[in-house]
Design a protein around this motif. Structure first.
Motif, PDB file in Angstrom:
ATOM      1  N   ALA A 191     -21.868  13.313  -0.805  1.00 43.96           N
ATOM      2  CA  ALA A 191     -20.876  12.859  -1.788  1.00 43.96           C
ATOM      3  C   ALA A 191     -19.494  12.760  -1.136  1.00 43.96           C
ATOM      4  O   ALA A 191     -18.768  11.771  -1.325  1.00 43.96           O
ATOM      5  CB  ALA A 191     -20.851  13.816  -2.979  1.00 43.96           C
ATOM      6  N   GLU A 192     -19.116  13.752  -0.342  1.00 47.31           N
ATOM      7  CA  GLU A 192     -17.802  13.712   0.326  1.00 47.31           C
ATOM      8  C   GLU A 192     -17.712  12.521   1.271  1.00 47.31           C
ATOM      9  O   GLU A 192     -16.676  11.854   1.370  1.00 47.31           O
ATOM     10  CB  GLU A 192     -17.549  15.017   1.091  1.00 47.31           C
ATOM     11  N   ALA A 193     -18.817  12.244   1.974  1.00 47.65           N
ATOM     12  CA  ALA A 193     -18.802  11.124   2.923  1.00 47.65           C
ATOM     13  C   ALA A 193     -18.623   9.788   2.183  1.00 47.65           C
ATOM     14  O   ALA A 193     -17.862   8.919   2.636  1.00 47.65           O
ATOM     15  CB  ALA A 193     -20.090  11.117   3.745  1.00 47.65           C
ATOM     16  N   CYS A 225     -29.567   9.194  -3.393  1.00 44.35           N
ATOM     17  CA  CYS A 225     -28.200   8.772  -3.069  1.00 44.35           C
ATOM     18  C   CYS A 225     -27.253   8.879  -4.281  1.00 44.35           C
ATOM     19  O   CYS A 225     -27.550   8.349  -5.359  1.00 44.35           O
ATOM     20  CB  CYS A 225     -28.250   7.318  -2.565  1.00 44.35           C
ATOM     21  N   PRO A 226     -26.115   9.563  -4.130  1.00 46.56           N
ATOM     22  CA  PRO A 226     -25.256   9.838  -5.291  1.00 46.56           C
ATOM     23  C   PRO A 226     -24.352   8.683  -5.727  1.00 46.56           C
ATOM     24  O   PRO A 226     -23.518   8.878  -6.623  1.00 46.56           O
ATOM     25  CB  PRO A 226     -24.420  11.043  -4.818  1.00 46.56           C
ATOM     26  N   ILE A 293     -21.961  15.441  -9.105  1.00 47.79           N
ATOM     27  CA  ILE A 293     -20.802  16.164  -8.552  1.00 47.79           C
ATOM     28  C   ILE A 293     -19.891  15.213  -7.768  1.00 47.79           C
ATOM     29  O   ILE A 293     -18.706  15.491  -7.578  1.00 47.79           O
ATOM     30  CB  ILE A 293     -21.249  17.381  -7.695  1.00 47.79           C
ATOM     31  N   ILE A 294     -20.411  14.069  -7.360  1.00 50.28           N
ATOM     32  CA  ILE A 294     -19.557  13.101  -6.650  1.00 50.28           C
ATOM     33  C   ILE A 294     -18.385  12.664  -7.541  1.00 50.28           C
ATOM     34  O   ILE A 294     -17.298  12.378  -7.036  1.00 50.28           O
ATOM     35  CB  ILE A 294     -20.366  11.869  -6.160  1.00 50.28           C
ATOM     36  N   GLU A 299     -12.640  12.520  -8.249  1.00 51.31           N
ATOM     37  CA  GLU A 299     -11.446  12.785  -9.073  1.00 51.31           C
ATOM     38  C   GLU A 299     -10.490  13.728  -8.370  1.00 51.31           C
ATOM     39  O   GLU A 299      -9.278  13.554  -8.439  1.00 51.31           O
ATOM     40  CB  GLU A 299     -11.855  13.405 -10.420  1.00 51.31           C
ATOM     41  N   SER A 300     -11.012  14.725  -7.665  1.00 60.23           N
ATOM     42  CA  SER A 300     -10.110  15.688  -7.053  1.00 60.23           C
ATOM     43  C   SER A 300      -9.424  15.128  -5.809  1.00 60.23           C
ATOM     44  O   SER A 300      -8.500  15.745  -5.291  1.00 60.23           O
ATOM     45  CB  SER A 300     -10.827  17.011  -6.750  1.00 60.23           C
ATOM     46  N   THR A 301      -9.851  13.948  -5.330  1.00 62.20           N
ATOM     47  CA  THR A 301      -9.146  13.361  -4.187  1.00 62.20           C
ATOM     48  C   THR A 301      -8.230  12.216  -4.638  1.00 62.20           C
ATOM     49  O   THR A 301      -7.563  11.618  -3.806  1.00 62.20           O
ATOM     50  CB  THR A 301     -10.138  12.814  -3.128  1.00 62.20           C
ATOM     51  N   GLU A 302      -8.259  11.915  -5.957  1.00 63.52           N
ATOM     52  CA  GLU A 302      -7.405  10.818  -6.424  1.00 63.52           C
ATOM     53  C   GLU A 302      -5.951  11.265  -6.579  1.00 63.52           C
ATOM     54  O   GLU A 302      -5.685  12.433  -6.833  1.00 63.52           O
ATOM     55  CB  GLU A 302      -7.941  10.281  -7.755  1.00 63.52           C
TER      56      GLU A 302
END
Ligand code: NAD
Length: 302
Positions: A191-193, A225-226, A293-294, A299-302
């Motif tokens: 998800a982070e990638a 795949c998320p 969770i993606i 959202e937390s990186t926006e």
């Protein structure tokens, strides 16, 4: 003493919920006589329709059967059902098979109590979800003595496709929690990638085309795949309907972290994955597929 082995056996089944229901139905389809018990009258109704006899209590389900299978929510229910009813009511020689996902310590304590009374018991948690339970393609990770494993194997083969003897009592649970800790961590890594790729202007499909053939590949990417698109069957394509819920993933990560603490293993990423799933769960996402969770990561990186 011969333990539980018969072509057409009498099987007691306690806990016929999302997983236990279809597993019990597969045993019925295989021709066994099955006696079911659950706290839910409604579920017992569906089991009766499928041809099972209905027991009025866990004790009744455990009486006069060759094999007893349990598929319960967690450790406390397993301990209560076995120590409160099953071990005092089952006939000598009854093979005990607990398929619930629970902590290793409870699994070992219940197996020891069963052993003290002369019962053969295995812990046999599963991987494969409701779809695997319905299709009879579950993977069973089985802990217990060789003789008990061999006695349980024919029945497990009627509910699953891959049956692995992972060692002594509790080692089925150990394998399950280690596997699901990998899964939880890997889903977050994938998800982070994808979220980083979005920031970098890299197309989802292009990242998938590369990583599914390169060193980043793992089940969370290639099967689950998320992001929508690359794997049409993954929950991302149906707005993260489960699948495997966030509540279940959090439960398994907690089991792995309790074990890491109790057995003094350092699992930094497992702990971090648990904290992230805890946050996702607290956001009202318990019933959302764990790959969702993606959305929180995005959202937390926006
Ligand atoms: P579920 O809640 O649908 O089923 C559990 C059933 O146990 C319920 O029907 C409940 O009424 C019954 N029950 C609870 N206490 C009882 C008692 N004292 N006596 C009799 N019945 C009782 O849960 P599930 O999804 O079927 O999961 C069962 C186990 O399988 C859990 O340990 C879970 O972690 C594990 N598991 C689930 C999945 C999945 O995708 N759902 C996948 C792998 C493993």
């Amino acid at each position: 003493m011969e333990i539980g082995r018969r072509t057409m056996a009498r099987i007691g089944f306690i806990g016929v919920g999302n997983m236990g229901g279809p597993m019990a139905r597969n045993l019925l389809k295989a021709g066994h006589a099955l006696k079911a018990f659950d706290l839910s009258e409604k579920l017992l109704g569906t089991m009766k329709d499928a041809g099972a006899e209905i027991a009025g209590s866990a004790a009744e389900a455990a009486r006069d059967v060759d094999v007893l299978v349990t598929m319960l929510p967690a450790g406390p229910q397993v301990r209560k059902v076995y120590e409160g009813e099953v071990l005092s009511q089952a006939a000598p020689g009854t093979l005990l098979v607990d398929c619930s996902t629970i902590d290793v310590e409870t699994a070992r304590a219940v197996a020891a109590a069963a052993g003290d009374k002369g019962f053969a018991m295995v812990d046999a948690p599963v991987s494969g979800g409701v779809g695997g339970a319905e299709a009879g393609t579950l993977t069973f990770m089985v802990g217990g003595p060789e003789e008990a494993f061999e006695a349980a194997r024919p029945y497990l083969e009627q509910m699953g496709k891959t049956i692995v003897h992972t060692g002594g009592a509790g080692n089925g649970q150990a394998a399950k929690m280690c596997n699901n800790m990998m899964l939880g961590i890997q889903m977050i890594s994938v998800a982070e990638a994808f979220v980083l790729a979005e920031k970098l202007g890299l197309d989802h499909q292009k990242l998938f085309d590369v990583s599914s053939k390169a060193s980043g590949q793992c089940w969370s990417l290639t099967t689950y795949c998320p992001v929508p698109g690359p794997v049409p069957t993954s929950p991302a394509n149906r707005d993260y309907q489960p699948g495997f819920t966030t509540a279940m993933m959090l439960k398994d990560l907690k089991l792995s972290q309790d074990a890491a603490e109790g057995f003094e293993a350092e699992t930094v990423l497992g702990r971090e994955a648990m904290a992230l799933y805890q946050r996702f769960s607290e956001g009202g996402n318990d019933a959302v597929d764990f790959s969702g969770i993606i959305k929180m990561i995005r959202e937390s990186t926006e």
